[in-house]
Design a protein around this motif. Structure first.
Motif, PDB file in Angstrom:
ATOM      1  N   ASP A 255       6.379  -0.590  56.367  1.00  0.00           N
ATOM      2  CA  ASP A 255       7.415  -0.162  57.304  1.00  0.00           C
ATOM      3  C   ASP A 255       8.585   0.505  56.578  1.00  0.00           C
ATOM      4  O   ASP A 255       9.717   0.475  57.065  1.00  0.00           O
ATOM      5  CB  ASP A 255       7.911  -1.347  58.129  1.00  0.00           C
ATOM      6  CG  ASP A 255       8.473  -2.478  57.254  1.00  0.00           C
ATOM      7  OD1 ASP A 255       8.282  -2.436  56.011  1.00  0.00           O
ATOM      8  OD2 ASP A 255       9.095  -3.408  57.807  1.00  0.00           O
ATOM      9  N   PHE A 256       8.331   1.092  55.422  1.00  0.00           N
ATOM     10  CA  PHE A 256       9.402   1.713  54.635  1.00  0.00           C
ATOM     11  C   PHE A 256      10.022   2.890  55.388  1.00  0.00           C
ATOM     12  O   PHE A 256      11.233   3.058  55.406  1.00  0.00           O
ATOM     13  CB  PHE A 256       8.842   2.183  53.295  1.00  0.00           C
ATOM     14  CG  PHE A 256       9.882   2.666  52.326  1.00  0.00           C
ATOM     15  CD1 PHE A 256      10.784   1.781  51.762  1.00  0.00           C
ATOM     16  CD2 PHE A 256       9.954   4.007  51.963  1.00  0.00           C
ATOM     17  CE1 PHE A 256      11.748   2.207  50.860  1.00  0.00           C
ATOM     18  CE2 PHE A 256      10.914   4.452  51.068  1.00  0.00           C
ATOM     19  CZ  PHE A 256      11.810   3.550  50.513  1.00  0.00           C
ATOM     20  N   ASN A 257       9.197   3.704  56.032  1.00  0.00           N
ATOM     21  CA  ASN A 257       9.661   4.858  56.804  1.00  0.00           C
ATOM     22  C   ASN A 257       9.637   4.509  58.285  1.00  0.00           C
ATOM     23  O   ASN A 257       8.583   4.189  58.837  1.00  0.00           O
ATOM     24  CB  ASN A 257       8.771   6.067  56.520  1.00  0.00           C
ATOM     25  CG  ASN A 257       9.155   7.280  57.340  1.00  0.00           C
ATOM     26  OD1 ASN A 257      10.262   7.361  57.867  1.00  0.00           O
ATOM     27  ND2 ASN A 257       8.237   8.231  57.466  1.00  0.00           N
ATOM     28  N   VAL A 258      10.801   4.569  58.927  1.00  0.00           N
ATOM     29  CA  VAL A 258      10.879   4.254  60.350  1.00  0.00           C
ATOM     30  C   VAL A 258      11.203   5.495  61.177  1.00  0.00           C
ATOM     31  O   VAL A 258      11.452   5.392  62.378  1.00  0.00           O
ATOM     32  CB  VAL A 258      11.927   3.149  60.621  1.00  0.00           C
ATOM     33  CG1 VAL A 258      11.482   1.829  60.014  1.00  0.00           C
ATOM     34  CG2 VAL A 258      13.301   3.556  60.096  1.00  0.00           C
ATOM     35  N   GLY A 259      11.218   6.660  60.531  1.00  0.00           N
ATOM     36  CA  GLY A 259      11.491   7.889  61.265  1.00  0.00           C
ATOM     37  C   GLY A 259      10.269   8.353  62.036  1.00  0.00           C
ATOM     38  O   GLY A 259       9.134   8.199  61.579  1.00  0.00           O
ATOM     39  N   GLU A 260      10.490   8.917  63.214  1.00  0.00           N
ATOM     40  CA  GLU A 260       9.386   9.409  64.030  1.00  0.00           C
ATOM     41  C   GLU A 260       9.004  10.836  63.658  1.00  0.00           C
ATOM     42  O   GLU A 260       7.824  11.147  63.486  1.00  0.00           O
ATOM     43  CB  GLU A 260       9.751   9.324  65.515  1.00  0.00           C
ATOM     44  CG  GLU A 260       9.955   7.895  66.013  1.00  0.00           C
ATOM     45  CD  GLU A 260      10.252   7.846  67.499  1.00  0.00           C
ATOM     46  OE1 GLU A 260      10.316   8.935  68.118  1.00  0.00           O
ATOM     47  OE2 GLU A 260      10.421   6.743  68.044  1.00  0.00           O
ATOM     48  N   ARG A 261       9.980  11.716  63.546  1.00  0.00           N
ATOM     49  CA  ARG A 261       9.710  13.112  63.208  1.00  0.00           C
ATOM     50  C   ARG A 261      10.204  13.493  61.814  1.00  0.00           C
ATOM     51  O   ARG A 261       9.815  14.530  61.292  1.00  0.00           O
ATOM     52  CB  ARG A 261      10.343  14.036  64.248  1.00  0.00           C
ATOM     53  CG  ARG A 261       9.753  13.872  65.635  1.00  0.00           C
ATOM     54  CD  ARG A 261      10.284  14.929  66.574  1.00  0.00           C
ATOM     55  NE  ARG A 261       9.690  14.856  67.891  1.00  0.00           N
ATOM     56  CZ  ARG A 261       9.948  15.700  68.889  1.00  0.00           C
ATOM     57  NH1 ARG A 261      10.833  16.686  68.700  1.00  0.00           N
ATOM     58  NH2 ARG A 261       9.371  15.557  70.059  1.00  0.00           N
ATOM     59  N   PRO A 267      16.411   0.306  57.463  1.00  0.00           N
ATOM     60  CA  PRO A 267      17.698  -0.267  57.037  1.00  0.00           C
ATOM     61  C   PRO A 267      17.565  -1.620  56.347  1.00  0.00           C
ATOM     62  O   PRO A 267      18.436  -1.997  55.557  1.00  0.00           O
ATOM     63  CB  PRO A 267      18.476  -0.392  58.348  1.00  0.00           C
ATOM     64  CG  PRO A 267      17.873   0.618  59.258  1.00  0.00           C
ATOM     65  CD  PRO A 267      16.411   0.648  58.901  1.00  0.00           C
ATOM     66  N   LYS A 268      16.502  -2.344  56.604  1.00  0.00           N
ATOM     67  CA  LYS A 268      16.380  -3.675  56.008  1.00  0.00           C
ATOM     68  C   LYS A 268      16.167  -3.621  54.496  1.00  0.00           C
ATOM     69  O   LYS A 268      16.306  -4.629  53.803  1.00  0.00           O
ATOM     70  CB  LYS A 268      15.256  -4.462  56.694  1.00  0.00           C
ATOM     71  CG  LYS A 268      13.855  -4.128  56.262  1.00  0.00           C
ATOM     72  CD  LYS A 268      12.874  -5.050  56.979  1.00  0.00           C
ATOM     73  CE  LYS A 268      11.456  -4.904  56.492  1.00  0.00           C
ATOM     74  NZ  LYS A 268      10.524  -5.817  57.179  1.00  0.00           N
ATOM     75  N   TYR A 269      15.851  -2.395  53.972  1.00  0.00           N
ATOM     76  CA  TYR A 269      15.675  -2.262  52.526  1.00  0.00           C
ATOM     77  C   TYR A 269      16.923  -1.709  51.834  1.00  0.00           C
ATOM     78  O   TYR A 269      16.891  -1.417  50.639  1.00  0.00           O
ATOM     79  CB  TYR A 269      14.475  -1.367  52.232  1.00  0.00           C
ATOM     80  CG  TYR A 269      13.179  -1.955  52.760  1.00  0.00           C
ATOM     81  CD1 TYR A 269      12.730  -3.195  52.306  1.00  0.00           C
ATOM     82  CD2 TYR A 269      12.435  -1.287  53.724  1.00  0.00           C
ATOM     83  CE1 TYR A 269      11.572  -3.752  52.805  1.00  0.00           C
ATOM     84  CE2 TYR A 269      11.260  -1.840  54.220  1.00  0.00           C
ATOM     85  CZ  TYR A 269      10.836  -3.073  53.760  1.00  0.00           C
ATOM     86  OH  TYR A 269       9.690  -3.628  54.253  1.00  0.00           O
TER      87      TYR A 269
END
Length: 294
Positions: A255-261, A267-269
């Motif tokens: 879940d390192f990348n939470v961006g859709e586009r 943020p938790k990292y």
């Protein structure tokens, strides 16, 4: 008895200290496109002293044509990740981000200066810096080229240049010792770099899509996989870094990348140093560069 033993012992030591690069394993890799001149073994300078900077754990594995290419072309800029020159004609080394230790805290690496050894064209001398938890530490050491392949491409960012360029991937074994810090240690591992030879025969590191299973940088331009050992305590920490943090990040945290586009770090990292990713402070520079105030 002693007169017989000492010559045998001396011969054994000289044999053990022969450089691992002299052991050639011929593979089925495609030949280099450019005509090259093979340097015969007889013309190489004799190597008697062992190279303690880089271990012989990884054998040299290059087809003869690739070995000839490696001896003919200086890969110093490639190992630095030098890309196309900017409008002022300057090239800057690639700064790689990575994950360090069991908590995968952010670390940054840059190889500032690399020179090829005058007597051994497969050996490169390195000066660089790393940044970990706001502490910048210089290091020196070596990279030894172990493997080199040519790679057919599927797609390339610069279409016109792609028609004339040839593409390669290289794998090196590195050993770098940190200096000037009580918490200094030694980095050892593998460095992969993908690069192209342009129409004018110059070499630059670059991103391209070819066969990522055969590309040592996985199509990410530069890739580091190794281990750091504390010079004081012997503590060991794993190192994984790349020029493409989006690509490598997902292999560490799902879940390192939470961006859709677009790429956006979870943020938790932030507590692991990833909230500073977009800061462009040029921490590796020896002296601060002047900035314009508008």
């Amino acid at each position: 008895m002693k007169r017989t033993f000492y010559p045998i012992l001396l011969a054994g030591l000289l044999t053990a200290c022969q450089h691992p690069s002299e052991k050639v394993v011929v593979t089925s890799e495609p030949a280099a496109v450019l005509p090259t001149t093979v340097v015969s073994k007889a013309t190489r300078p004799p190597v008697v002293v062992c190279d303690s900077a880089v271990s012989s754990a990884m054998p040299d594995s290059m087809a003869p044509a690739m070995r000839a290419f490696a001896r003919q072309h200086d890969l110093s800029g490639v190992w630095q990740g030098l890309d196309e020159a900017d409008s002022a004609g300057l090239q800057s080394p690639t700064v790689c981000d990575g994950f360090f230790g069991p908590d995968h805290y952010r670390i940054e690496l840059v190889l500032q200066k690399i020179t090829r050894d005058a007597a051994d064209p497969l050996l490169y001398h390195v000066q660089g810096k790393d940044k970990y938890k706001r502490q910048v530490t210089p290091f020196t050491g070596t990279i030894r080229l172990r493997q080199l392949r040519s790679v057919p491409i599927k797609s390339f960012e610069y279409e016109l240049q792609g028609e004339f360029a040839r593409f390669y991937t290289a794998l090196g074994e590195f050993s770098w010792r940190e200096m000037g810090s009580k918490s200094a240690g030694v980095f050892k591992g593998q460095i992969g770099v993908d690069f192209q030879q342009k129409a004018d025969s110059s070499l630059i590191a670059t991103y391209f899509m070819g066969d990522d299973k055969r590309q040592f940088a996985k199509g990410w331009r530069m890739h580091f996989d190794g281990e750091w050992t504390s010079s004081l305590t012997g503590q060991r920490k794993q190192l994984l870094a790349s020029a493409n943090i989006e690509g490598i990040g997902s292999t560490v945290f799902s879940d390192f990348n939470v961006g859709e586009r677009s790429f956006s770090i979870n943020p938790k990292y932030a507590k692991l140093g990833w909230n500073e990713l977009w800061e462009n402070d040029e921490w590796w520079a020896d002296s601060p560069k002047p900035s314009l105030s508008l």
